[in-house]
Each structure stands twice: as structure tokens, then as C-alpha cells.
Design an enzyme around this catalytic site. Structure first.
Site, PDB file in Angstrom:
ATOM      1  N   GLY A 192       0.816  -1.208   0.000  1.00 46.40           N
ATOM      2  CA  GLY A 192       0.000   0.000   0.000  1.00 46.40           C
ATOM      3  C   GLY A 192       0.849   1.256   0.000  1.00 46.40           C
ATOM      4  O   GLY A 192       0.581   2.210  -0.741  1.00 46.40           O
ATOM      5  N   ASP A 193       1.887   1.269   0.815  1.00 48.38           N
ATOM      6  CA  ASP A 193       2.785   2.419   0.870  1.00 48.38           C
ATOM      7  C   ASP A 193       3.502   2.634  -0.446  1.00 48.38           C
ATOM      8  O   ASP A 193       3.585   3.761  -0.957  1.00 48.38           O
ATOM      9  CB  ASP A 193       3.827   2.213   1.978  1.00 48.38           C
ATOM     10  CG  ASP A 193       3.233   2.346   3.360  1.00 48.38           C
ATOM     11  OD1 ASP A 193       2.842   3.460   3.736  1.00 48.38           O
ATOM     12  OD2 ASP A 193       3.172   1.333   4.083  1.00 48.38           O
ATOM     13  N   THR A 194       4.042   1.550  -1.014  1.00 44.98           N
ATOM     14  CA  THR A 194       4.823   1.710  -2.234  1.00 44.98           C
ATOM     15  C   THR A 194       3.945   2.047  -3.427  1.00 44.98           C
ATOM     16  O   THR A 194       4.374   2.778  -4.333  1.00 44.98           O
ATOM     17  CB  THR A 194       5.661   0.456  -2.522  1.00 44.98           C
ATOM     18  OG1 THR A 194       4.820  -0.706  -2.488  1.00 44.98           O
ATOM     19  CG2 THR A 194       6.740   0.289  -1.463  1.00 44.98           C
ATOM     20  N   ALA A 197       3.218   5.739  -3.101  1.00 47.13           N
ATOM     21  CA  ALA A 197       4.429   6.472  -3.460  1.00 47.13           C
ATOM     22  C   ALA A 197       4.636   6.476  -4.970  1.00 47.13           C
ATOM     23  O   ALA A 197       5.027   7.496  -5.556  1.00 47.13           O
ATOM     24  CB  ALA A 197       5.639   5.844  -2.776  1.00 47.13           C
TER      25      ALA A 197
END
Length: 409
Positions: A192-194, A197
């Protein structure tokens, strides 16, 4: 079906390719050479966006709290955590306490010289620190501000704290990962973070193109849950059109057959033969060419309706071979298939070496570190790892202040 997990064939005896060292310390090169970025994020989402831009040639100045630095400095597994070495490559560390007036002024001075600002704090934090993007863009009209957050900068949930896992759950990812008789699972990486980003980086590149035509910067608002939602294929559309909700289905995707991980005598092997022509080649390789003309398996829908039955039939066949034997058979037949790799496999694989998918970066503390290279590959302006991650907080303050601001630290 769920196959019992077994050990793969060891790779330690495989010949290891020659090391590729793509580290470029010249400080130039890449499609974004000349673009200046201030990164104020911490942990994963903001810093990964900075990593992507830095890999493509941008100069990344990372502002870190003087006392603690980014917590990512301590993340990773094993007795020598090395995640920082990947996510902070191509970056310069400048110490700045953004909770203090002095640190805020330093940030404003640097941002005034920047093309892009990256932050992944909870919405409202920048404003609380006297770093309102509207004011920053007034001082620097061409500034592009990438804001990565759990729920976005607007909406009823915008002020909530949101980590990657929460975005994965809300965006639908967690609900379909795992087996139906077990609770929702997660991937072994912070997807989810990547994803958020990556979409933030994509937005920044689009905004740079817009600025080239108009001279105006803008805000890039990347929400974790929306980044996950974007890659959820037809999950919402299928529900909208047919009332169908996707559920956890383990290693198989309903209606897509055969496409699964199948057992061998020494481990598991992935085969994807869900197109009619490819399935015919698989059937011939199995010594069962008649399966391609069998009404039960001849079409995409027919194979999907008998997915478990077909997986069992293929699994009985693959279980008679080793991974190496099955792989040779699949390559000869032209069937998409492959081993399930781990890090040791990647380091040993000649294709990774030939494409320089892994690079070696010299590190003063850890020695030579292997890590993923720069992707995608550009033919005219390839990216590179030009400098290793900064070892200490603020180690580049004097250099950056002199070059960007023309003053001493």
C-alpha cells in the site's frame, strides 16, 4: 486448491554470475538530472517516492529530525538491517527540526529552490508547522507538492491516521488475499505504501510536464487507499454490474485456469496456461493433447468452471517431476511458467545479472550491499544509483546549504 508447502531445491550449488556494479558516483545522469527535490516524509511512502525520483536522476535532499533521523534507518530484517540503504540511496541528509522556527525557516529556504516537495504526514501537519503548501507555492510558483496520506487531503476521513495496511484493507486488497477458511492475509511487503508512493511519483512527472508548458506547479494528492483501489482490476465493476464480490481464493484466481502453483517432488512451480492456445501446448506437453479439444476444458469459460478439477489433474502430473524437469518441459513447450524465487535465487540467477536487475552498492558499514536496480530502463537517459544512503543524520547539511543556498551551515 491449497498445496502443502515444501522445500525447494537448494540454489547454493548453482553457479553465481559475475557481480554487476552499476553505482555511479559522478552525481549526474538520468532523465531528471537537474531537478531538485526536498523530501520531508518518513518511513515508507514519502521516502519511496523520493527513491524513485532519485533513481531517475533528481537530486534528493532529505530533511531528518536531528536527534532521531528517519525511523527507516533501523528497519529491515537480520542482524544488519539494510532497508535504509535501498530507500535512502541517491539522497543527501540535512538535519532540520520541523517543530522549531529555525527548522521551519530552513525548510522554507530549501523549498524555495526546489522543483518538488514530498511529504507523507497526516493532513494538516505541514500547515501546523507553518509550511502551508499554498504559501510555499506563492513563494515558488513552479513548486510541485506531492502529498501522500492514508485517506487523501479531503473527505471525512482525511484527518485520520493511516498506515499502508489500513489503505490495503480499505482499498480492498486485504479482503481478497489468503485462503477462504482463514482470516485476511497480507503480502510480505508494504504494498500500500509503495503503490501510493509510485502514484505520487507518477503525478509529479505529469505535473512537471504541465509546468514545462505553463510555468505553474500544483499539488499531487496521493491517498494510500486509492492507490490500492486503482490496481483492484474489475472488483468494483463486477459488483456494480453483477453483484459479485471477490473473496479470498488462495493461490488461484476464480475463472482463470489453469493458473496456479503446482507441486513437484522438490517444491512448487507456477504455471500460467489460461489462454486456449497455451493450454493446448500444455496439454501436449503433459502427453494429453486431447484435453485441448475436450469440451470440459477447450474454452476459457469451460476451464474456469472446472478449475479445481483441472488443477488437480495438472497437479497429479507435475508431482511426478522435479522442478528442474518440469521447467525444462515448460520451456520446450513454450508455456509461461517459473520457479517461485526468494532472494538467494535472485542473486544467483543469470537473467537478473544480464539485465542488471540487481546492483551492488558500496557501504562503509555493511560492505557491498546487493539491492534492486533502477526500473524502468530508459534507453537514452538511464537511471542509476549514484551515491549510497547517508550514514548519519545531517551528514550533508554543510554541502547542501552551500550549494543550494550559498551559505554556511
Amino acid at each position: 486448491m491449497r498445496w502443502p508447502y515444501g522445500r525447494r531445491d537448494p540454489v547454493s550449488s548453482r553457479p553465481r554470475p559475475e557481480r554487476n556494479d552499476m553505482t555511479d558516483t559522478s552525481g549526474s545522469g538520468g532523465a531528471l538530472d537537474g531537478i531538485k527535490v526536498v523530501e520531508m516524509g518518513q518511513l515508507i511512502a514519502g521516502p519511496f517516492c523520493g527513491q524513485l525520483l532519485g533513481d531517475m536522476g533528481a537530486e534528493i535532499v532529505k530533511l531528518e529530525p536531528p536527534e532521531t533521523g528517519d525511523q527507516m534507518r533501523h528497519w529491515g530484517q537480520g542482524d544488519k538491517p539494510s532497508w535504509w540503504r535501498v530507500i535512502a540511496r541517491n539522497k543527501y541528509s540535512v538535519a532540520a527540526d520541523l517543530r522549531s522556527a529555525e527548522g521551519q525557516q530552513l525548510a522554507r529556504d530549501l523549498i524555495a529552490k526546489a522543483d518538488i516537495l514530498i511529504e507523507n504526514f497526516r493532513p494538516g501537519t505541514l500547515e501546523k508547522w507553518n509550511l502551508d503548501p499554498a504559501a510555499l507555492r506563492k513563494a515558488n510558483p513552479g513548486l510541485i507538492v506531492v502529498r501522500v496520506s492514508g485517506y487523501g487531503q479531503t473527505g471525512p476521513y482525511s484527518k485520520r491516521a493511516g498506515f499502508g495496511g489500513i489503505g490495503e484493507a480499505m482499498g480492498g486488497w486485504r479482503g481478497i488475499v489468503g485462503f477462504p477458511d482463514l482470516p485476511p492475509a497480507r503480502m510480505g511487503v508494504s504494498i500500500g505504501d509503495t503503490l501510493a508512493a509510485t502514484y505520487g511519483c507518477l503525478g509529479a512527472l505529469a505535473a512537471l510536464h504541465h509546468r514545462d508548458r505553463t510555468g505553474e506547479g500544483q499539488i499531487v494528492d496521493s491517498a494510500l487507499y486509492e492507490a490500492v483501489l486503482q490496481v483492484m482490476e474489475s472488483t468494483v465493476s463486477d459488483y456494480s454490474a453483477s453483484g459479485v464480490k471477490r473473496r479470498r481464493t488462495g493461490s488461484a484466481l476464480p475463472g482463470i485456469a489453469p493458473s496456479n502453483v503446482y507441486p513437484c517432488r522438490d517444491g512448487e512451480y507456477l504455471i500460467g496456461a489460461n489462454q486456449d492456445g497455451v493450454f493446448a501446448r500444455l496439454a501436449a506437453a503433459m502427453g494429453r493433447p486431447e484435453l485441448a479439444d475436450d469440451a470440459r476444458y477447450a474454452t476459457h469459460r469451460a476451464r474456469g468452471a472446472r478449475q479445481e478439477e483441472l488443477d488437480a489433474l495438472i497437479g497429479d502430473w507435475t508431482a511426478t517431476m522435479t522442478i528442474a524437469e518440469l521447467e525444462a518441459t515448460m520451456i520446450a513447450a513454450g508455456v509461461p511458467a517459473g520457479r517461485v524465487y526468494d532472494a538467494e535465487d535472485m542473486v544467483a540467477d543469470p537473467h537478473f545479472a544480464a539485465r542488471e536487475a540487481l546492483v551492488t552498492v558500496a557501504d562503509e558499514e555493511l560492505g557491498e550491499i546487493r539491492m534492486q536496480g533502477v526500473f524502468p530502463k530508459l534507453s537514452a537517459t538511464p537511471g542509476s544509483v549514484r551515491r549510497p544512503a547517508p550514514l548519519t543524520v545531517g551528514q550533508d547539511s554543510a554541502d547542501v546549504l552551500k550549494r543550494w543556498l550559498g551559505r554556511e551551515a
